[in-house]
Motif scaffolding. Structure first.
Motif, PDB file in Angstrom:
ATOM      1  N   PHE A  71      -2.564 -19.011 -34.201  1.00 31.84           N
ATOM      2  CA  PHE A  71      -1.654 -19.077 -33.047  1.00 31.84           C
ATOM      3  C   PHE A  71      -2.376 -19.893 -31.973  1.00 31.84           C
ATOM      4  CE2 PHE A  71       0.235 -17.198 -29.135  1.00 31.84           C
ATOM      5  CZ  PHE A  71       1.566 -17.452 -29.396  1.00 31.84           C
ATOM      6  N   MET A  72      -2.029 -21.175 -31.867  1.00 28.83           N
ATOM      7  CA  MET A  72      -2.732 -22.110 -31.001  1.00 28.83           C
ATOM      8  C   MET A  72      -1.848 -22.485 -29.805  1.00 28.83           C
ATOM      9  SD  MET A  72      -4.223 -25.871 -32.002  1.00 28.83           S
ATOM     10  CE  MET A  72      -5.385 -25.147 -33.151  1.00 28.83           C
ATOM     11  N   VAL A  73      -2.286 -22.078 -28.610  1.00 32.48           N
ATOM     12  CA  VAL A  73      -1.476 -22.298 -27.414  1.00 32.48           C
ATOM     13  C   VAL A  73      -2.286 -22.995 -26.330  1.00 32.48           C
ATOM     14  CG1 VAL A  73      -0.032 -20.295 -27.902  1.00 32.48           C
ATOM     15  CG2 VAL A  73      -2.049 -20.021 -26.454  1.00 32.48           C
ATOM     16  N   GLU A  74      -1.586 -23.324 -25.263  1.00 27.23           N
ATOM     17  CA  GLU A  74      -2.209 -24.018 -24.138  1.00 27.23           C
ATOM     18  C   GLU A  74      -3.297 -23.174 -23.480  1.00 27.23           C
ATOM     19  OE1 GLU A  74       0.081 -25.009 -20.280  1.00 27.23           O
ATOM     20  OE2 GLU A  74       0.490 -26.659 -21.664  1.00 27.23           O
ATOM     21  N   ASP A  75      -2.944 -21.917 -23.193  1.00 27.69           N
ATOM     22  CA  ASP A  75      -3.883 -21.019 -22.509  1.00 27.69           C
ATOM     23  C   ASP A  75      -3.505 -19.583 -22.869  1.00 27.69           C
ATOM     24  OD1 ASP A  75      -5.487 -19.568 -20.837  1.00 27.69           O
ATOM     25  OD2 ASP A  75      -4.724 -20.389 -18.962  1.00 27.69           O
ATOM     26  N   SER A 103      -7.064 -21.313 -27.570  1.00 31.65           N
ATOM     27  CA  SER A 103      -6.478 -22.091 -26.472  1.00 31.65           C
ATOM     28  C   SER A 103      -6.926 -23.541 -26.579  1.00 31.65           C
ATOM     29  CB  SER A 103      -6.915 -21.531 -25.117  1.00 31.65           C
ATOM     30  OG  SER A 103      -6.550 -20.180 -24.974  1.00 31.65           O
ATOM     31  N   THR A 104      -6.015 -24.457 -26.326  1.00 33.58           N
ATOM     32  CA  THR A 104      -6.353 -25.889 -26.361  1.00 33.58           C
ATOM     33  C   THR A 104      -6.670 -26.445 -24.979  1.00 33.58           C
ATOM     34  OG1 THR A 104      -4.058 -26.610 -26.033  1.00 33.58           O
ATOM     35  CG2 THR A 104      -4.782 -26.217 -28.313  1.00 33.58           C
ATOM     36  N   ASP A 105      -6.281 -25.717 -23.914  1.00 36.41           N
ATOM     37  CA  ASP A 105      -6.399 -26.223 -22.535  1.00 36.41           C
ATOM     38  C   ASP A 105      -5.658 -27.547 -22.367  1.00 36.41           C
ATOM     39  OD1 ASP A 105      -8.055 -24.070 -21.755  1.00 36.41           O
ATOM     40  OD2 ASP A 105      -9.800 -25.078 -22.610  1.00 36.41           O
ATOM     41  N   ASN A 106      -4.648 -27.738 -23.199  1.00 39.38           N
ATOM     42  CA  ASN A 106      -3.829 -28.951 -23.206  1.00 39.38           C
ATOM     43  C   ASN A 106      -4.663 -30.203 -23.494  1.00 39.38           C
ATOM     44  OD1 ASN A 106      -1.075 -29.574 -23.095  1.00 39.38           O
ATOM     45  ND2 ASN A 106      -1.295 -30.565 -21.106  1.00 39.38           N
ATOM     46  N   ASP A 107      -5.772 -30.013 -24.195  1.00 41.67           N
ATOM     47  CA  ASP A 107      -6.722 -31.080 -24.528  1.00 41.67           C
ATOM     48  C   ASP A 107      -6.533 -31.441 -25.997  1.00 41.67           C
ATOM     49  OD1 ASP A 107      -8.996 -32.485 -25.430  1.00 41.67           O
ATOM     50  OD2 ASP A 107     -10.271 -31.564 -23.902  1.00 41.67           O
ATOM     51  N   THR A 108      -6.072 -32.673 -26.261  1.00 41.86           N
ATOM     52  CA  THR A 108      -5.756 -33.081 -27.632  1.00 41.86           C
ATOM     53  C   THR A 108      -6.989 -33.105 -28.524  1.00 41.86           C
ATOM     54  OG1 THR A 108      -3.896 -34.376 -26.809  1.00 41.86           O
ATOM     55  CG2 THR A 108      -4.653 -34.875 -29.037  1.00 41.86           C
ATOM     56  N   SER A 109      -8.123 -33.573 -28.003  1.00 45.21           N
ATOM     57  CA  SER A 109      -9.357 -33.615 -28.799  1.00 45.21           C
ATOM     58  C   SER A 109      -9.763 -32.214 -29.236  1.00 45.21           C
ATOM     59  CB  SER A 109     -10.495 -34.256 -27.997  1.00 45.21           C
ATOM     60  OG  SER A 109     -10.191 -35.590 -27.704  1.00 45.21           O
ATOM     61  N   LYS A 110      -9.647 -31.270 -28.318  1.00 41.91           N
ATOM     62  CA  LYS A 110      -9.988 -29.886 -28.644  1.00 41.91           C
ATOM     63  C   LYS A 110      -9.031 -29.336 -29.689  1.00 41.91           C
ATOM     64  CE  LYS A 110     -10.750 -25.302 -26.631  1.00 41.91           C
ATOM     65  NZ  LYS A 110     -10.733 -24.470 -25.397  1.00 41.91           N
ATOM     66  N   ALA A 111      -7.732 -29.642 -29.547  1.00 42.79           N
ATOM     67  CA  ALA A 111      -6.733 -29.157 -30.509  1.00 42.79           C
ATOM     68  C   ALA A 111      -7.023 -29.698 -31.906  1.00 42.79           C
ATOM     69  CB  ALA A 111      -5.338 -29.575 -30.059  1.00 42.79           C
ATOM     70  N   ILE A 112      -7.349 -30.988 -32.011  1.00 42.04           N
ATOM     71  CA  ILE A 112      -7.644 -31.608 -33.310  1.00 42.04           C
ATOM     72  C   ILE A 112      -8.875 -30.963 -33.944  1.00 42.04           C
ATOM     73  CG2 ILE A 112      -8.394 -33.751 -34.437  1.00 42.04           C
ATOM     74  CD1 ILE A 112      -6.640 -35.250 -32.353  1.00 42.04           C
ATOM     75  N   GLU A 113      -9.891 -30.715 -33.126  1.00 40.33           N
ATOM     76  CA  GLU A 113     -11.118 -30.098 -33.623  1.00 40.33           C
ATOM     77  C   GLU A 113     -10.858 -28.676 -34.126  1.00 40.33           C
ATOM     78  OE1 GLU A 113     -15.557 -28.891 -31.952  1.00 40.33           O
ATOM     79  OE2 GLU A 113     -14.382 -30.394 -30.874  1.00 40.33           O
ATOM     80  N   PHE A 223      -2.081 -31.008 -14.862  1.00 41.46           N
ATOM     81  CA  PHE A 223      -2.288 -29.747 -15.573  1.00 41.46           C
ATOM     82  C   PHE A 223      -3.628 -29.158 -15.155  1.00 41.46           C
ATOM     83  CE2 PHE A 223      -4.318 -27.354 -18.959  1.00 41.46           C
ATOM     84  CZ  PHE A 223      -3.349 -26.393 -19.208  1.00 41.46           C
ATOM     85  N   HIS A 224      -3.642 -27.846 -14.957  1.00 47.18           N
ATOM     86  CA  HIS A 224      -4.851 -27.180 -14.502  1.00 47.18           C
ATOM     87  C   HIS A 224      -4.820 -25.715 -14.926  1.00 47.18           C
ATOM     88  CE1 HIS A 224      -1.704 -26.509 -11.559  1.00 47.18           C
ATOM     89  NE2 HIS A 224      -2.346 -25.430 -11.154  1.00 47.18           N
ATOM     90  N   THR A 225      -5.979 -25.090 -14.927  1.00 51.70           N
ATOM     91  CA  THR A 225      -6.036 -23.658 -15.182  1.00 51.70           C
ATOM     92  C   THR A 225      -5.813 -22.929 -13.867  1.00 51.70           C
ATOM     93  OG1 THR A 225      -8.410 -23.515 -14.788  1.00 51.70           O
ATOM     94  CG2 THR A 225      -7.708 -24.008 -17.044  1.00 51.70           C
ATOM     95  N   ILE A 226      -5.485 -21.635 -13.969  1.00 51.68           N
ATOM     96  CA  ILE A 226      -5.192 -20.841 -12.775  1.00 51.68           C
ATOM     97  C   ILE A 226      -6.413 -20.772 -11.853  1.00 51.68           C
ATOM     98  CG2 ILE A 226      -4.597 -18.506 -11.994  1.00 51.68           C
ATOM     99  CD1 ILE A 226      -2.912 -18.252 -14.553  1.00 51.68           C
ATOM    100  N   ALA A 227      -7.616 -20.869 -12.422  1.00 52.00           N
ATOM    101  CA  ALA A 227      -8.839 -20.745 -11.626  1.00 52.00           C
ATOM    102  C   ALA A 227      -9.106 -21.965 -10.748  1.00 52.00           C
ATOM    103  CB  ALA A 227     -10.035 -20.516 -12.547  1.00 52.00           C
TER     104      ALA A 227
END
Length: 340
Positions: A71-75, A103-113, A223-227
């Protein structure tokens, strides 16, 4: 000295049966291989008695299945994704599957990895909120006959199952509501994004304000995280530079959290000075004073449809793997923040 782990060979020897018979029973193939119910019960009772736990890795190698879904999501810390995750976990468990969250953090490189890593671990399928540019990787998964379902957003150029909601029509409805309660200068705060769900939310807003010929301002943040605090500061600056706004529509609930903080700093009275609506309801909105009007996504139904879709793809009895494209309805909850 550590106790030796019981093997299938040990079980077969203890019961006086073949290793193959024990293996078939453990893998749920007793009926298929015409093993008697009496023998099946004998083996099952014995492994229960000794507390035998089969090797997950060995099972996955034998069966070609790991019984694991990613289950791969943005955050995953976002309340929307976390709620879906919890519902899916329960439904997956009932069907003999386990869920891995990431979580991918909406980062394509991270998602691919991440996808590459999980493929090496022989997971059975993926439920993904895709990042920008992930199309080639998703197509590769499909070419390898892995089960894939997209959700929250979809890919127009990829023939893949997805579960999404009515973003455009819901956004139009919420904006029309602000207009109907008297707003004539409406702001729309959204993300810088070319993803389908954000484009549809913008298009619904734009159609409503243009149809009604009311003034409007659009503000897009990265795009950003809540922090991260930068986006909150930018929203404050936008609101300060547009004091004439009498209505505001936030494209996500976390943008609304930041916007409400900014409105408080500016001493704006809701709904007297400015009326507020947000996409994606949150329990916080009903607790806030005044309570915040919001579009609720059908979490339970989303989880149900996601599991139905991926389980159909994992069904070995289906020769044709169905491509299901599901668009679900939302509900606008009108609360104190936007009442006339």
């Amino acid at each position: 000295m550590a106790k030796k782990k019981t093997s299938i060979k040990d079980i077969a020897k203890a019961l006086g049966v073949s290793i193959t018979t024990v293996s078939f029973i453990l893998n749920g193939k007793a009926k298929e291989k015409r093993i008697s119910e009496e023998m099946t019960k004998k083996v099952q009772d014995y492994i229960k008695e000794i507390g035998y736990k089969p090797s997950h890795l060995a099972q996955s190698l034998r069966l070609g299945k790991s019984k694991v879904i990613v289950f791969m999501v943005e955050d995953i810390s976002n309340q929307f994704f976390a709620s879906i995750a919890r519902l899916i976990e329960e439904k997956a468990y009932k069907n003999g599957y386990k869920i891995i969250y990431c979580s991918t953090d909406n980062d394509t490189s991270k998602a691919i990895e991440l996808i590459s890593t999980f493929k090496m671990r022989s997971v059975d399928g993926f439920i993904i909120t895709p990042t920008p540019g992930l199309e080639p990787t998703v197509e590769e998964l499909l070419d390898e006959n892995l089960a894939v379902v997209l959700f929250d957003r979809w890919m127009p150029d990829v023939e893949c199952s997805y579960v999404v909601v009515e973003n455009k029509s819901s956004s139009f409805e919420a904006t029309r509501h602000l207009i109907e309660v008297g707003c004539r200068n409406i702001g729309f705060i959204t993300l810088e994004s070319n993803q389908t769900q954000m484009i549809d939310r913008f298009n619904g807003f734009e159609q409503a304000v243009r149809d009604a010929e009311v003034n409007h301002e659009v503000f897009k943040v990265k795009f950003h995280t809540i922090a991260e605090q930068e986006a909150s500061t930018k929203i404050l600056e936008f609101l300060e530079s547009n004091p004439e706004l009498d209505g505001i529509f936030f494209a996500t609930n976390y943008l609304a959290f930041e916007g409400l903080q900014a409105l408080s700093k500016l001493h704006k009275n809701i709904p007297h000075d400015i009326k507020v609506v947000s996409f994606d309801d949150h329990y916080f909105f009903s607790l806030y004073n005044p309570s915040i009007s919001a579009i609720e996504q059908p979490l339970e139904e989303i989880a149900d449809r996601l599991m139905e879709s991926i389980l159909k793809q994992l069904d070995e009895n289906l020769v044709e793997k169905p491509v299901q494209k599901l668009v679900l309805n939302n509900k606008l909850h009108i609360r104190e923040s936007s009442r006339g």
